[in-house]
Design an enzyme around this catalytic site. Structure first.
Site, mmCIF file in Angstrom:
data_model
loop_
_atom_site.group_PDB
_atom_site.id
_atom_site.type_symbol
_atom_site.label_atom_id
_atom_site.label_comp_id
_atom_site.label_asym_id
_atom_site.label_seq_id
_atom_site.Cartn_x
_atom_site.Cartn_y
_atom_site.Cartn_z
ATOM 1 N N GLN A 38 -67.652 56.073 -0.373
ATOM 2 C CA GLN A 38 -67.565 55.834 1.066
ATOM 3 C C GLN A 38 -68.459 54.681 1.508
ATOM 4 O O GLN A 38 -68.149 53.983 2.471
ATOM 5 C CB GLN A 38 -67.933 57.096 1.849
ATOM 6 N N ASP A 96 -74.402 65.950 8.149
ATOM 7 C CA ASP A 96 -73.307 66.888 8.374
ATOM 8 C C ASP A 96 -73.792 68.188 8.995
ATOM 9 O O ASP A 96 -73.009 68.918 9.591
ATOM 10 C CB ASP A 96 -72.581 67.165 7.055
#
Length: 313
Positions: free
Chosen positions: A176, A217
């Protein structure tokens, strides 16, 4: 380039598994289509997952599905990012208050961008002119409805006239950092360099990194959960006295729980065994593939939120 948008009672998600080679949108007709997109990481990043989950509830409402049933299924799609659970609960509460799910989802998408802009403004205050900033994974506009958290801090610094360089580590196994964060910085002509994950400590040892800014997260008591590899970056930053910041909205905070009680998602072994569709180890190889790790509170300089810069829990 929009991460997601709603049109003609359908949700369109930018397929992030194809970036930067292709720009293609996935058409979601049902809430189960959104669940599949979340699980296969066509949409990823805690804030973006949250907004997508809200739109999944809107699709379920259109389908005439019991929203409590849909909520349980959507919540089961991925276990670690708390925004997913928060967003679904927000929709349920809003519907109970007499609003439609789509109204709530649309407002959530707008508010996500506004929130990220505020995070960027607060984050700008810790960035100095001339800084080289290391970021891990992708916490940019692609991980949100727009603007971004960690990369939003960088955008804000540039918008305020600061000369900054960005270093992105690749972020194995799905890259990513290489595919998404580098792409975002190149789109905005912000100077960026790509390194392999294991080079982060080396660069800090040489004094080439001034700040680290990552996303999260989940923020809970004792630390934060973020993309696997964040812990190693944080440990190196601590060793070489590099300020380590987390940029995250308040919707990522899970204040009632301990971070070590959070379920860490274990993903498919094929993500590690294969690269660009070809095996790099035999299929019989035993693999562990945790998607996240935990950065403990004492490794974190501050958490940049839309409400200001907070101390770790």
């Amino acid at each position: 380039m929009e991460t997601l948008y709603w049109k003609d009672n359908k949700l369109y998600l930018l397929d992030q598994t194809l970036i930067p080679m292709e720009v293609q949108y996935v058409e979601c007709l049902t809430y189960k289509d959104v669940i599949d997109a979340i699980q296969t990481m066509k949409v990823r990043g805690a804030p973006a997952i949250g907004v997508a989950a809200a739109y999944a509830m809107a699709l379920a409402e259109n389908e005439g599905i019991d929203l409590d049933v849909a909520a349980r299924e959507i919540k089961s799609s991925r276990p670690t990012a708390v925004n997913l659970f928060w967003a679904v609960d927000q929709v349920l509460k809003s519907v109970d208050d007499g609003n439609s799910a789509i109204e709530t989802a649309n407002l959530m998408a707008i508010n996500d961008i506004r929130t990220n802009e505020k995070i960027g403004a607060y984050g700008n205050t810790v960035i100095d002119d001339g800084d080289t900033i290391l970021t891990h994974c992708n916490a940019g506009s692609l991980a949100c409805a727009g603007y971004g958290t960690a990369l939003g801090v960088i955008r804000s610094a540039v918008a305020n006239g600061k000369d900054v360089d960005v270093v992105c580590d690749e972020t194995r196994p799905l890259l990513q950092g290489a595919r998404l964060s580098v792409f975002e910085m190149q789109q905005e002509n912000i100077p960026v360099r790509l390194i392999v994950d294991s080079a982060a400590g080396h660069m800090m040892q040489k004094g080439e990194i001034d700040k680290v800014v990552i996303g999260a997260d989940r923020v809970a008591q004792g630390g934060v959960a973020n993309k696997i590899g964040s812990l190693m970056v944080a440990l190196a930053a601590k060793r070489y006295d590099v300020p380590f910041y987390v940029a995250a909205p308040m919707s990522t905070f899970d204040v009632d729980n301990n971070i070590f009680d959070v379920t860490i998602e274990e993903r498919q072994k094929e993500e590690v065994l294969k690269f660009n569709g070809k095996n790099i180890a035999s299929d019989e190889t035993v693999v562990e593939n945790p998607a996240f790790d935990i950065v403990e509170s004492d490794l974190i300089t501050g958490i940049i939120t839309e409400e200001g810069i907070k101390k770790p829990l």
